[in-house]
Design a protein around this motif. Structure first.
Motif, mmCIF file in Angstrom:
data_model
loop_
_atom_site.group_PDB
_atom_site.id
_atom_site.type_symbol
_atom_site.label_atom_id
_atom_site.label_comp_id
_atom_site.label_asym_id
_atom_site.label_seq_id
_atom_site.Cartn_x
_atom_site.Cartn_y
_atom_site.Cartn_z
ATOM 1 N N SER A 1 -60.767 18.852 -66.930
ATOM 2 C CA SER A 1 -61.346 17.616 -67.444
ATOM 3 C C SER A 1 -61.522 17.760 -68.948
ATOM 4 O O SER A 1 -61.433 18.867 -69.491
ATOM 5 C CB SER A 1 -62.685 17.313 -66.769
ATOM 6 O OG SER A 1 -63.617 18.336 -67.020
ATOM 7 N N GLY A 2 -61.770 16.635 -69.606
ATOM 8 C CA GLY A 2 -62.102 16.665 -71.023
ATOM 9 C C GLY A 2 -61.026 16.200 -71.967
ATOM 10 O O GLY A 2 -61.241 16.141 -73.181
ATOM 11 N N GLY A 3 -59.848 15.873 -71.452
ATOM 12 C CA GLY A 3 -58.798 15.401 -72.341
ATOM 13 C C GLY A 3 -59.104 14.015 -72.894
ATOM 14 O O GLY A 3 -60.058 13.358 -72.485
ATOM 15 N N GLY A 4 -58.283 13.594 -73.853
ATOM 16 C CA GLY A 4 -58.478 12.270 -74.432
ATOM 17 C C GLY A 4 -57.725 12.101 -75.723
ATOM 18 O O GLY A 4 -56.884 12.929 -76.084
ATOM 19 N N LEU A 5 -58.058 11.031 -76.422
ATOM 20 C CA LEU A 5 -57.441 10.711 -77.705
ATOM 21 C C LEU A 5 -58.395 11.110 -78.823
ATOM 22 O O LEU A 5 -59.589 10.755 -78.787
ATOM 23 C CB LEU A 5 -57.150 9.207 -77.773
ATOM 24 C CG LEU A 5 -56.662 8.653 -79.112
ATOM 25 C CD1 LEU A 5 -55.301 9.258 -79.476
ATOM 26 C CD2 LEU A 5 -56.581 7.129 -79.055
ATOM 27 N N VAL A 6 -57.887 11.833 -79.809
ATOM 28 C CA VAL A 6 -58.716 12.267 -80.926
ATOM 29 C C VAL A 6 -57.901 12.182 -82.208
ATOM 30 O O VAL A 6 -56.670 12.321 -82.190
ATOM 31 C CB VAL A 6 -59.238 13.703 -80.675
ATOM 32 C CG1 VAL A 6 -58.094 14.690 -80.578
ATOM 33 C CG2 VAL A 6 -60.249 14.133 -81.712
ATOM 34 N N GLN A 7 -58.573 11.940 -83.309
ATOM 35 C CA GLN A 7 -57.886 11.854 -84.597
ATOM 36 C C GLN A 7 -57.571 13.244 -85.133
ATOM 37 O O GLN A 7 -58.262 14.219 -84.799
ATOM 38 C CB GLN A 7 -58.753 11.112 -85.600
ATOM 39 C CG GLN A 7 -58.939 9.635 -85.276
ATOM 40 C CD GLN A 7 -59.665 8.899 -86.377
ATOM 41 O OE1 GLN A 7 -60.342 9.493 -87.210
ATOM 42 N NE2 GLN A 7 -59.501 7.583 -86.407
ATOM 43 N N PRO A 8 -56.552 13.344 -85.963
ATOM 44 C CA PRO A 8 -56.260 14.641 -86.594
ATOM 45 C C PRO A 8 -57.484 15.181 -87.313
ATOM 46 O O PRO A 8 -58.205 14.436 -87.987
ATOM 47 C CB PRO A 8 -55.139 14.304 -87.567
ATOM 48 C CG PRO A 8 -54.460 13.115 -86.970
ATOM 49 C CD PRO A 8 -55.556 12.321 -86.319
ATOM 50 N N GLY A 9 -57.698 16.488 -87.134
ATOM 51 C CA GLY A 9 -58.871 17.117 -87.717
ATOM 52 C C GLY A 9 -60.085 17.087 -86.802
ATOM 53 O O GLY A 9 -61.101 17.742 -87.086
ATOM 54 N N GLY A 10 -59.992 16.359 -85.713
ATOM 55 C CA GLY A 10 -61.109 16.237 -84.790
ATOM 56 C C GLY A 10 -61.200 17.383 -83.805
ATOM 57 O O GLY A 10 -60.426 18.359 -83.867
ATOM 58 N N SER A 11 -62.154 17.261 -82.887
ATOM 59 C CA SER A 11 -62.421 18.318 -81.910
ATOM 60 C C SER A 11 -62.458 17.743 -80.505
ATOM 61 O O SER A 11 -62.754 16.554 -80.318
ATOM 62 C CB SER A 11 -63.764 18.998 -82.209
ATOM 63 O OG SER A 11 -63.776 19.588 -83.485
ATOM 64 N N LEU A 12 -62.195 18.626 -79.568
ATOM 65 C CA LEU A 12 -62.220 18.251 -78.156
ATOM 66 C C LEU A 12 -62.475 19.524 -77.360
ATOM 67 O O LEU A 12 -62.031 20.612 -77.762
ATOM 68 C CB LEU A 12 -60.866 17.660 -77.760
ATOM 69 C CG LEU A 12 -60.772 16.611 -76.645
ATOM 70 C CD1 LEU A 12 -61.663 15.418 -76.958
ATOM 71 C CD2 LEU A 12 -59.324 16.168 -76.494
#
Length: 126
Positions: free
Chosen positions: A7-18
């Motif tokens: 779990s935990g995937g998604g869309l994130v901007q460059p430089g972001g965290s997940l």
């Protein structure tokens, strides 16, 4: 019954965290290694990181060293492995899988991972 649930995937901007999570159960947790793999469209699957639940030894691919951190949390009959991803880049976009292998004192080869989760999508895009 062996289970690996990501779990935990998604869309994130460059430089972001997940942070990805993998809940593993159904086998001898004392001698297991949990690995994270990823596969981008049109590319081969590649190993990203791995952790031994026996002693906490960790491994990282060069492309993610310094940006990704793998950790684990043990509860009764379950180990949850986290992949903390920082400074994400568009080239990190892929379907991420966790997998389990028997821990034999060394980093398992990809072919030694016997159990796989369904995968969770990570997309890095502005």
């Amino acid at each position: 019954q062996v289970q690996l649930v990501e779990s935990g995937g998604g869309l994130v901007q460059p430089g972001g965290s997940l942070t990805l999570s993998c809940a593993a159960s159904g086998f001898n947790l004392d001698y297991v290694a949990i690995g994270w793999f990823r596969q981008a469209p049109g590319k081969e699957r590649e190993g990203v990181s791995c952790i031994s639940n026996f002693d906490g030894t960790t491994y990282y691919e060069d492309s993610v060293k310094g940006r990704f951190t793998i950790s684990r949390d043990n509860a009764k009959n379950t180990v949850t492995v986290f992949l903390h991803m920082n400074s994400l880049k568009p080239e990190d976009t892929a379907l991420y899988y966790c997998a389990a292998a028997r821990w034999l004192g060394y980093r398992p080869l990809s072919s030694e991972f016997d159990y796989w989760g369904q995968g969770t999508q990570v997309t890095v895009s502005s």
